[in-house]
Design an enzyme around this catalytic site. Structure first.
Site, PDB file in Angstrom:
ATOM      1  N   LYS A  22     -24.346  -4.996  -4.309  1.00 50.59           N
ATOM      2  CA  LYS A  22     -23.570  -5.895  -3.438  1.00 50.59           C
ATOM      3  C   LYS A  22     -22.785  -5.108  -2.393  1.00 50.59           C
ATOM      4  O   LYS A  22     -22.840  -5.418  -1.198  1.00 50.59           O
ATOM      5  CB  LYS A  22     -22.594  -6.724  -4.292  1.00 50.59           C
ATOM      6  N   ASN A  23     -22.020  -4.102  -2.843  1.00 51.47           N
ATOM      7  CA  ASN A  23     -21.106  -3.459  -1.905  1.00 51.47           C
ATOM      8  C   ASN A  23     -21.812  -2.550  -0.896  1.00 51.47           C
ATOM      9  O   ASN A  23     -21.238  -2.218   0.136  1.00 51.47           O
ATOM     10  CB  ASN A  23     -19.989  -2.731  -2.665  1.00 51.47           C
ATOM     11  N   CYS A 117     -11.213 -11.043  -3.498  1.00 55.69           N
ATOM     12  CA  CYS A 117     -10.522 -11.247  -4.775  1.00 55.69           C
ATOM     13  C   CYS A 117      -9.043 -10.894  -4.644  1.00 55.69           C
ATOM     14  O   CYS A 117      -8.667 -10.056  -3.829  1.00 55.69           O
ATOM     15  CB  CYS A 117     -11.165 -10.376  -5.847  1.00 55.69           C
ATOM     16  N   ARG A 122      -3.671  -6.516  -0.124  1.00 58.52           N
ATOM     17  CA  ARG A 122      -4.882  -5.773   0.282  1.00 58.52           C
ATOM     18  C   ARG A 122      -4.787  -5.470   1.777  1.00 58.52           C
ATOM     19  O   ARG A 122      -5.398  -6.144   2.600  1.00 58.52           O
ATOM     20  CB  ARG A 122      -6.147  -6.579  -0.037  1.00 58.52           C
ATOM     21  N   ASP A 305     -13.965  -1.590 -10.522  1.00 54.53           N
ATOM     22  CA  ASP A 305     -14.763  -2.816 -10.653  1.00 54.53           C
ATOM     23  C   ASP A 305     -15.395  -2.962 -12.039  1.00 54.53           C
ATOM     24  O   ASP A 305     -16.068  -3.957 -12.309  1.00 54.53           O
ATOM     25  CB  ASP A 305     -15.844  -2.870  -9.555  1.00 54.53           C
ATOM     26  N   ARG A 397     -20.709 -14.704  -6.632  1.00 57.87           N
ATOM     27  CA  ARG A 397     -20.543 -13.837  -5.459  1.00 57.87           C
ATOM     28  C   ARG A 397     -21.228 -12.486  -5.651  1.00 57.87           C
ATOM     29  O   ARG A 397     -21.592 -11.834  -4.669  1.00 57.87           O
ATOM     30  CB  ARG A 397     -19.044 -13.582  -5.185  1.00 57.87           C
TER      31      ARG A 397
HETATM   32  N1  EPU Z   1      -5.735   0.296   0.979  1.00 62.91           N
HETATM   33  C1  EPU Z   1      -4.663   0.478   1.822  1.00 62.91           C
HETATM   34  N2  EPU Z   1      -4.874   0.337   3.168  1.00 62.91           N
HETATM   35  C2  EPU Z   1      -6.096   0.033   3.687  1.00 62.91           C
HETATM   36  C3  EPU Z   1      -7.180  -0.146   2.810  1.00 62.91           C
HETATM   37  C4  EPU Z   1      -6.977  -0.009   1.456  1.00 62.91           C
HETATM   38  O1  EPU Z   1      -3.545   0.753   1.385  1.00 62.91           O
HETATM   39  O2  EPU Z   1      -6.215  -0.060   4.910  1.00 62.91           O
HETATM   40  C5  EPU Z   1      -5.537   0.466  -0.474  1.00 62.91           C
HETATM   41  C6  EPU Z   1      -5.797  -0.817  -1.261  1.00 62.91           C
HETATM   42  O3  EPU Z   1      -4.660  -1.648  -1.305  1.00 62.91           O
HETATM   43  C7  EPU Z   1      -6.229  -0.281  -2.610  1.00 62.91           C
HETATM   44  C8  EPU Z   1      -6.944   1.026  -2.273  1.00 62.91           C
HETATM   45  O4  EPU Z   1      -6.523   1.383  -0.957  1.00 62.91           O
HETATM   46  O5  EPU Z   1      -5.088   0.013  -3.373  1.00 62.91           O
HETATM   47  C9  EPU Z   1      -8.458   0.947  -2.288  1.00 62.91           C
HETATM   48  O6  EPU Z   1      -8.917  -0.103  -1.460  1.00 62.91           O
HETATM   49  P1  EPU Z   1     -10.335  -0.063  -0.733  1.00 62.91           P
HETATM   50  O7  EPU Z   1     -10.128  -0.163   0.722  1.00 62.91           O
HETATM   51  O8  EPU Z   1     -11.118   1.106  -1.253  1.00 62.91           O
HETATM   52  O9  EPU Z   1     -11.004  -1.398  -1.262  1.00 62.91           O
HETATM   53  P2  EPU Z   1     -11.922  -2.406  -0.448  1.00 62.91           P
HETATM   54  O10 EPU Z   1     -12.736  -1.686   0.549  1.00 62.91           O
HETATM   55  O11 EPU Z   1     -11.106  -3.562  -0.013  1.00 62.91           O
HETATM   56  C10 EPU Z   1     -13.970  -2.128  -2.030  1.00 62.91           C
HETATM   57  C11 EPU Z   1     -14.848  -3.037  -2.848  1.00 62.91           C
HETATM   58  C12 EPU Z   1     -14.077  -3.553  -4.055  1.00 62.91           C
HETATM   59  C13 EPU Z   1     -13.564  -2.366  -4.874  1.00 62.91           C
HETATM   60  C14 EPU Z   1     -12.779  -1.385  -3.984  1.00 62.91           C
HETATM   61  C15 EPU Z   1     -12.398  -0.112  -4.710  1.00 62.91           C
HETATM   62  C16 EPU Z   1     -16.318  -3.968  -1.198  1.00 62.91           C
HETATM   63  C17 EPU Z   1     -16.735  -5.141  -0.395  1.00 62.91           C
HETATM   64  N3  EPU Z   1     -15.282  -4.144  -2.009  1.00 62.91           N
HETATM   65  O12 EPU Z   1     -12.858  -2.922  -1.624  1.00 62.91           O
HETATM   66  O13 EPU Z   1     -15.037  -4.259  -4.825  1.00 62.91           O
HETATM   67  O14 EPU Z   1     -12.725  -2.817  -5.901  1.00 62.91           O
HETATM   68  O15 EPU Z   1     -13.568  -1.015  -2.839  1.00 62.91           O
HETATM   69  O16 EPU Z   1     -13.524   0.552  -5.187  1.00 62.91           O
HETATM   70  O17 EPU Z   1     -16.932  -2.894  -1.119  1.00 62.91           O
HETATM   71  C18 EPU Z   1     -15.824  -5.938  -6.267  1.00 62.91           C
HETATM   72  O18 EPU Z   1     -16.986  -5.614  -5.949  1.00 62.91           O
HETATM   73  O19 EPU Z   1     -15.566  -6.708  -7.230  1.00 62.91           O
HETATM   74  C19 EPU Z   1     -14.703  -5.400  -5.502  1.00 62.91           C
HETATM   75  C20 EPU Z   1     -13.500  -5.947  -5.515  1.00 62.91           C
END
Ligand code: EPU
Length: 429
Positions: A22-23, A117, A122, A305, A397
């Protein structure tokens, strides 16, 4: 509205085929916008997040043709809109990738803030910092994130937190920027490497994906490609954990064992036997799981995850385990549901102390998010009696054919419609 009804207590046996990640898919599909030609994407999972991204691409003007199961041809040549509305963006996190992809394609993007989620706050500050370093002017106007640039120019960007989303978005914006972009403290997840491989197959020049420093030398044009998405590490880990929870022996097919190392290591600590093959894993479990401590971290650490799934398994382990969440502020909302089934879990800030009980008991529960929903399925499979899981749209999803896959392994799980009281016709009332 539908729910899953699970009659627990059956061990799992057989073979399960893991779908595309998915990701990786939700990053690669927006990246097609950077191509000047048609792309063919293979091994796409049929899940609602992927379908939502395909819908956005279509709304922007791309032509989409389904060639086969899991294979889609996307022609982005006529895309001329740079706007992704609230209605298109709000249900998923990955809608933010249209910011990077549209900035990279046409130096402008207007995208509603992403949904996804609920794990606490976030933010997207690191995405914005990256775009600004590349020369874009970013602003928030009328509830939309707005980005404009005369021309994007390569820059050196240090991420203050390791962020998958910011790493993806900066790669998308930088791939056709002038000169060299360096992302330091970059995320190293398998889907980051998959995105880089996809972009390189279109003629991009990206080095270092999978390490903490990614170097992107901008190219003028990207051409079409045929690309197959990697298998889903988290879907595989979910089935592996279910086997350890219920006992049994299952071949997890179509995986990259290297991507599963941290998950395999923890499941072995609980007593599982795991044999690795080139593109498969055989997992066996015949005893009560042993306790173990888990801390989630960015890759190559144990993935956040998989946290709800492994915590659910540990609810029936012998002894007390501590699960610490190292990525998100608030990823224990599902614990309330687990305690309805008899689990003994105390949450203290970012840690959960789990005292194993002999067995869980079936109960009506809710999927509070995608992976929490997968955890409720595991809980239902290992519990005595009937578990009903509501709000399964979250599970749809990210898990393709979850009922069919678990049924083929011997589980008793059904998807049934929820009949609202107003839909019941009362005769002779
Ligand atoms: N963060 C910041 N600032 C930013 C971005 C992130 O402070 O600009 C913080 C977040 O608050 C968090 C950490 O950095 O504490 C990591 O966030 P990240 O940006 O890595 O997460 P994401 O890109 O929003 C993706 C996956 C999530 C997975 C996370 C961590 C996708 C679409 N989503 O989210 O997947 O939990 O990386 O590995 O790739 C899932 O598949 O169930 C899912 C939630």
């Amino acid at each position: 509205m539908e729910k899953f009804v699970i009659n627990g207590g059956k061990s799992l046996h057989g073979k399960v085929h893991i779908s595309g990640a998915k990701n990786a898919a939700v990053a690669i599909l927006p990246a097609v916008l950077l191509s000047e030609e048609t792309c063919v994407i293979e091994n796409l999972p049929n899940i609602s997040d992927v379908n939502a991204i395909l819908y956005v691409l279509k709304e922007l003007g791309a032509k989409i043709r389904y060639l086969d199961k899991g294979t889609v041809e996307i022609d982005p040549t006529n895309v001329n809109s740079h706007i992704v509305s609230k209605q298109m963006a709000e249900d998923m996190r990955a809608s933010s990738y249209f910011l990077g992809a549209l900035l990279g394609r046409m130096n402008k993007a207007r995208v509603a803030p992403p949904g996804g989620c609920d794990f606490g706050v976030r933010p997207i500050d690191q995405h914005i910092k990256g775009f600004e370093a590349l020369g874009a002017k970013m602003s928030f106007e009328s509830g939309m994130v707005d980005g404009k640039a005369f021309a994007l120019k390569g820059a050196s960007i240090y991420l203050d937190v390791v962020s998958v989303g910011a790493t993806v978005n900066i790669m998308l914006a930088a791939v056709k920027a002038q000169g060299l972009t360096v992302i330091e403290n970059a995320a190293r997840e398998p889907h980051i490497v998959d995105l880089a491989n996809f972009l390189n197959s279109m003629g991009a020049n990206i080095m270092g994906a999978g390490t903490g420093v990614i170097k992107i030398r901008g190219v003028e044009k990207l051409h079409g490609t045929v690309y197959s998405i990697i298998p889903d590490q988290i879907e595989a880990g979910t089935y592996m954990t279910a086997v350890v929870a219920t006992g049994g022996e299952v071949l997890i097919d179509n995986v990259i064992p290297k991507h599963l190392e941290s998950i395999s290591a923890k499941l072995k600590e609980t007593g599982a036997e795991i044999e690795e093959y080139d593109e498969a894993l055989l997992i066996k479990m015949s005893t009560r799981p042993k306790k173990c401590n888990v801390k989630t971290m960015p890759h190559p650490g144990f993935p956040t995850d998989m946290q709800p799934q492994i915590a659910t398994l540990l609810a029936i382990a012998g002894g007390t385990s501590i699960v610490t969440e190292g990525v998100w502020d608030n990823r224990f909302r599902y614990v309330e549901q687990l305690t309805l089934m008899g689990a003994d879990v105390q949450v203290d800030g970012k840690s959960a102390v789990i005292t194993g009980v002999d067995c869980l008991k079936g109960a009506p529960v809710k999927a509070v998010d995608l992976r929490a929903g997968a955890a409720m399925i595991i809980a239902g499979l290992m519990a005595k009696g009937i578990t009903e899981v509501e709000d399964i749209v979250y599970i749809d999803r990210g898990y393709e054919n979850v009922v069919e896959k678990f049924t083929a392994l011997g589980a008793d799980i059904k998807r049934i419609p929820i009949i609202e009281p107003r839909h019941i016709i009362v005769k002779n009332a």
